[in-house]
Design a protein around this motif. Sequence first.
Motif, PDB file in Angstrom:
ATOM      1  N   GLY A 224       0.691  -1.298   0.136  1.00  0.00           N
ATOM      2  CA  GLY A 224      -0.064  -0.025   0.122  1.00  0.00           C
ATOM      3  C   GLY A 224       0.852   1.361  -0.020  1.00  0.00           C
ATOM      4  O   GLY A 224       2.045   1.176  -0.060  1.00  0.00           O
ATOM      5  N   GLU A 225       0.260   2.237  -0.121  1.00  0.00           N
ATOM      6  CA  GLU A 225       0.905   3.786  -0.066  1.00  0.00           C
ATOM      7  C   GLU A 225       0.187   4.867   0.791  1.00  0.00           C
ATOM      8  O   GLU A 225      -1.118   4.955   0.563  1.00  0.00           O
ATOM      9  CB  GLU A 225       0.804   4.071  -1.525  1.00  0.00           C
ATOM     10  CG  GLU A 225       1.492   5.746  -1.692  1.00  0.00           C
ATOM     11  CD  GLU A 225       2.868   5.732  -1.545  1.00  0.00           C
ATOM     12  OE1 GLU A 225       3.153   6.613  -0.703  1.00  0.00           O
ATOM     13  OE2 GLU A 225       3.505   5.068  -1.946  1.00  0.00           O
ATOM     14  N   SER A 226       0.878   5.162   1.732  1.00  0.00           N
ATOM     15  CA  SER A 226       0.529   6.434   2.829  1.00  0.00           C
ATOM     16  C   SER A 226      -0.691   6.176   3.639  1.00  0.00           C
ATOM     17  O   SER A 226      -1.381   7.014   4.012  1.00  0.00           O
ATOM     18  CB  SER A 226       0.355   7.696   1.661  1.00  0.00           C
ATOM     19  OG  SER A 226       1.380   7.960   0.829  1.00  0.00           O
ATOM     20  N   THR A 227      -0.748   4.823   3.891  1.00  0.00           N
ATOM     21  CA  THR A 227      -2.186   4.333   4.706  1.00  0.00           C
ATOM     22  C   THR A 227      -2.025   4.192   6.092  1.00  0.00           C
ATOM     23  O   THR A 227      -0.975   3.271   6.125  1.00  0.00           O
ATOM     24  CB  THR A 227      -2.963   3.220   3.816  1.00  0.00           C
ATOM     25  OG1 THR A 227      -2.956   3.394   2.438  1.00  0.00           O
ATOM     26  CG2 THR A 227      -3.977   2.901   4.582  1.00  0.00           C
ATOM     27  N   SER A 228      -2.257   5.013   6.989  1.00  0.00           N
ATOM     28  CA  SER A 228      -2.120   4.645   8.145  1.00  0.00           C
ATOM     29  C   SER A 228      -3.168   4.137   9.084  1.00  0.00           C
ATOM     30  O   SER A 228      -4.331   4.168   8.566  1.00  0.00           O
ATOM     31  CB  SER A 228      -1.942   6.058   8.898  1.00  0.00           C
ATOM     32  OG  SER A 228      -1.919   6.007  10.465  1.00  0.00           O
ATOM     33  N   ARG A 229      -2.718   3.101   9.774  1.00  0.00           N
ATOM     34  CA  ARG A 229      -3.894   2.286  10.482  1.00  0.00           C
ATOM     35  C   ARG A 229      -4.717   2.969  11.518  1.00  0.00           C
ATOM     36  O   ARG A 229      -5.926   2.832  12.014  1.00  0.00           O
ATOM     37  CB  ARG A 229      -3.225   1.085  11.375  1.00  0.00           C
ATOM     38  CG  ARG A 229      -2.462   1.498  12.456  1.00  0.00           C
ATOM     39  CD  ARG A 229      -2.169   0.171  13.206  1.00  0.00           C
ATOM     40  NE  ARG A 229      -1.379   0.239  14.330  1.00  0.00           N
ATOM     41  CZ  ARG A 229       0.008   0.047  14.719  1.00  0.00           C
ATOM     42  NH1 ARG A 229       0.641  -0.547  13.470  1.00  0.00           N
ATOM     43  NH2 ARG A 229       0.468   0.079  16.007  1.00  0.00           N
ATOM     44  N   THR A 265       8.603   6.861   1.123  1.00  0.00           N
ATOM     45  CA  THR A 265       8.622   5.476   0.370  1.00  0.00           C
ATOM     46  C   THR A 265      10.105   5.004   0.041  1.00  0.00           C
ATOM     47  O   THR A 265      10.232   3.837   0.217  1.00  0.00           O
ATOM     48  CB  THR A 265       7.705   5.709  -0.930  1.00  0.00           C
ATOM     49  OG1 THR A 265       6.392   6.142  -0.374  1.00  0.00           O
ATOM     50  CG2 THR A 265       7.621   4.455  -1.659  1.00  0.00           C
ATOM     51  N   ILE A 266      10.887   5.874  -0.556  1.00  0.00           N
ATOM     52  CA  ILE A 266      12.150   5.275  -0.993  1.00  0.00           C
ATOM     53  C   ILE A 266      13.113   4.668   0.127  1.00  0.00           C
ATOM     54  O   ILE A 266      13.488   3.636  -0.053  1.00  0.00           O
ATOM     55  CB  ILE A 266      12.863   6.632  -1.921  1.00  0.00           C
ATOM     56  CG1 ILE A 266      14.440   5.775  -2.348  1.00  0.00           C
ATOM     57  CG2 ILE A 266      12.990   7.796  -0.864  1.00  0.00           C
ATOM     58  CD1 ILE A 266      15.163   6.856  -2.984  1.00  0.00           C
ATOM     59  N   LYS A 271      14.266  -0.738   2.783  1.00  0.00           N
ATOM     60  CA  LYS A 271      14.445  -1.709   4.054  1.00  0.00           C
ATOM     61  C   LYS A 271      13.370  -2.859   4.044  1.00  0.00           C
ATOM     62  O   LYS A 271      13.648  -3.991   4.308  1.00  0.00           O
ATOM     63  CB  LYS A 271      14.320  -1.124   5.274  1.00  0.00           C
ATOM     64  CG  LYS A 271      15.512   0.138   5.367  1.00  0.00           C
ATOM     65  CD  LYS A 271      15.428   0.659   6.632  1.00  0.00           C
ATOM     66  CE  LYS A 271      16.482   1.679   6.752  1.00  0.00           C
ATOM     67  NZ  LYS A 271      16.334   3.024   6.258  1.00  0.00           N
ATOM     68  N   ILE A 272      11.993  -2.457   3.687  1.00  0.00           N
ATOM     69  CA  ILE A 272      11.119  -3.789   3.575  1.00  0.00           C
ATOM     70  C   ILE A 272      11.308  -4.778   2.745  1.00  0.00           C
ATOM     71  O   ILE A 272      10.832  -5.758   3.201  1.00  0.00           O
ATOM     72  CB  ILE A 272       9.607  -2.977   3.466  1.00  0.00           C
ATOM     73  CG1 ILE A 272       9.379  -1.803   4.621  1.00  0.00           C
ATOM     74  CG2 ILE A 272       8.499  -3.826   3.420  1.00  0.00           C
ATOM     75  CD1 ILE A 272       8.132  -1.073   4.486  1.00  0.00           C
ATOM     76  N   SER A 434       1.303  -1.182   4.305  1.00  0.00           N
ATOM     77  CA  SER A 434       1.499  -0.068   3.566  1.00  0.00           C
ATOM     78  C   SER A 434       2.924   0.425   3.773  1.00  0.00           C
ATOM     79  O   SER A 434       3.558   0.169   4.974  1.00  0.00           O
ATOM     80  CB  SER A 434       0.462   1.141   4.182  1.00  0.00           C
ATOM     81  OG  SER A 434       0.801   2.362   3.460  1.00  0.00           O
ATOM     82  N   ASP A 435       3.544   1.184   2.769  1.00  0.00           N
ATOM     83  CA  ASP A 435       5.153   1.676   2.999  1.00  0.00           C
ATOM     84  C   ASP A 435       5.039   2.595   4.303  1.00  0.00           C
ATOM     85  O   ASP A 435       5.957   2.668   4.982  1.00  0.00           O
ATOM     86  CB  ASP A 435       5.394   2.266   1.742  1.00  0.00           C
ATOM     87  CG  ASP A 435       4.522   3.482   1.291  1.00  0.00           C
ATOM     88  OD1 ASP A 435       3.426   3.603   1.886  1.00  0.00           O
ATOM     89  OD2 ASP A 435       5.086   4.066   0.343  1.00  0.00           O
ATOM     90  N   HIS A 436       4.212   3.517   4.649  1.00  0.00           N
ATOM     91  CA  HIS A 436       3.953   4.421   5.709  1.00  0.00           C
ATOM     92  C   HIS A 436       2.765   4.936   5.594  1.00  0.00           C
ATOM     93  O   HIS A 436       1.874   4.550   4.985  1.00  0.00           O
ATOM     94  CB  HIS A 436       5.198   5.387   5.456  1.00  0.00           C
ATOM     95  CG  HIS A 436       4.851   6.319   3.985  1.00  0.00           C
ATOM     96  ND1 HIS A 436       4.057   7.487   4.154  1.00  0.00           N
ATOM     97  CD2 HIS A 436       5.424   6.199   2.929  1.00  0.00           C
ATOM     98  CE1 HIS A 436       4.044   7.765   2.927  1.00  0.00           C
ATOM     99  NE2 HIS A 436       4.793   7.250   2.157  1.00  0.00           N
TER     100      HIS A 436
END
Length: 536
Positions: A224-229, A265-266, A271-272, A434-436
């Motif tokens: 995912g992208e930019s999705t906070s729980r 993201t980069i 790392k992920i 998500s990436d972050h």
Amino acid sequence: MKNIKKYFSVILFYPLLIVTILGWFLIPYFKPYLKEIIGFGIVTTILFSLYLLIPKLKIQKWFLIASILLLAALAFIKLSFYYHYNVKLSGSALFVIFETNTQETSEFLSYYLNTSIILLAIVLFLPWLFLIPFILKQESSLLFTDRLKSVKWKILIVLGIVLSLFIIHKKFSEHNIIYTSIASYSDYQITKANLKKTLAKSASDILKVHSSDEKPQTYVVIIGESTSRWHMQLYGYERETNPLLTEIKDELVIFKDVITPNVHTILALDKILTFSDYKHPNKEENASIVQLANQAGFTTYWISNQRPVGLHESVSTLIGNASDQTYFLATDNYNSNIYDEVVLPKLDEILTQGDEKKMIFIHLIGTHGDYKKRYPKKYAFFNDSPPQTPFITKSNEHYVNEYDNAIRYNDSIVRSIIETVRKEEKSSFVIYFSDHGDELHDTMDLRGHNEYYGTPPMYEVPFVIWTSPEYKNQHPNLSDLNSFTDRKYNLENFIHSFSDLSRIEFNLMDKSRSIFNPEFQERTRWIKENEDYDNR
């Protein structure tokens, strides 16, 4: 009038004056403010000193103009960044800028360019429309006295310049945009070179796969992208942002305490998706989860709804290009509406292919800003006042609504992928993270993500697993993953968890780093510069 013209070159200090005045209101805390003013003042003085050393009038005038515009541009970047983020422009932010294409830049500007920033540009640049012609008309040196013609004074000026450069290097490098940009760009190029050398190949020299299940299997990793729980119903958010995943909540394994290693993201995906981690970022000897899957005998697919920025350009593109088949679906009109539903037909197509072992990576655009461009109009579900925090106002409520709408749409995409894979009736899993995340005025008056602040909504991401009945039957030792959901985990160790869930045994496997393994050991979750996330 003659004396005014003679000393007119002091207008070079105008940008410093603006930084001094506006910085007082924009830069939090006195010490950073003072360092910014001194650092900017030293740069201004260096340019002014170089101006004094130029003997030819024509060159002198053009150098003055170029210096003024450069300082105005640096002041604009510095102040606008403080205006939006209340922090200095950092190396990590510059990494993101270097990784950004022109269309993403256009989207960024449309999102962040507001009246205040336009007024700042007018204050810094408009005066020169009138003053530059005045400078060019001068027929005599604007500032070049007999004293400055002497060799002694020239030597003193040169020594002053050298001393100033030394002071910047030692004390003010992190507040100097030019210095920071050059150093960050050098690091960025090294990172990209290492990635190309190690991760763009289909196989890695450092990986030795010992065993992998040969039965028919279909595994899907959703990035995912930019999705906070913090804004997900699955994690207790008040709004129904995950109605479809909530319907099958009993089939999901929802890990409650997972963070990303970085909020850009980069840096996060480096790392992920690889062996890089906090202690060893940008490893020279590295490998990715794509290469691991390749060497375990899977046919690998990379479906991306993010612009590739040209072949072998983006970090995620480099990693994805190691797949057997790659599909970049968002190659045009990146600054327009982009919806993740385009990945679904491609997934259907891949699943009809005859490969027994499929590993499918899906990189979503997710809830990447501008949020309202990430979901169709029919998903504009939230239009009322969102759950209130001390930082939500009438002027920013619509951003929260747009973000929540984007998450609700993202919920439909993840559920659709699960249902598509379910129809395979094979040993399968779907893993989503998500990436972050993004801060949406939850814990401070800020929207977006910035590592300087690194608020919990930026770090705390969803980590959700769905496994098919066939998978559970074949791997009974992994059937009770719900007993592990409270584990504290940093996604920088994801490659070990990925291999564990995929039943890939290989030489560098560390079961103590797999969140799915009984041997798992909780570790200090390092972020930023030697900061323990759990003891901040």
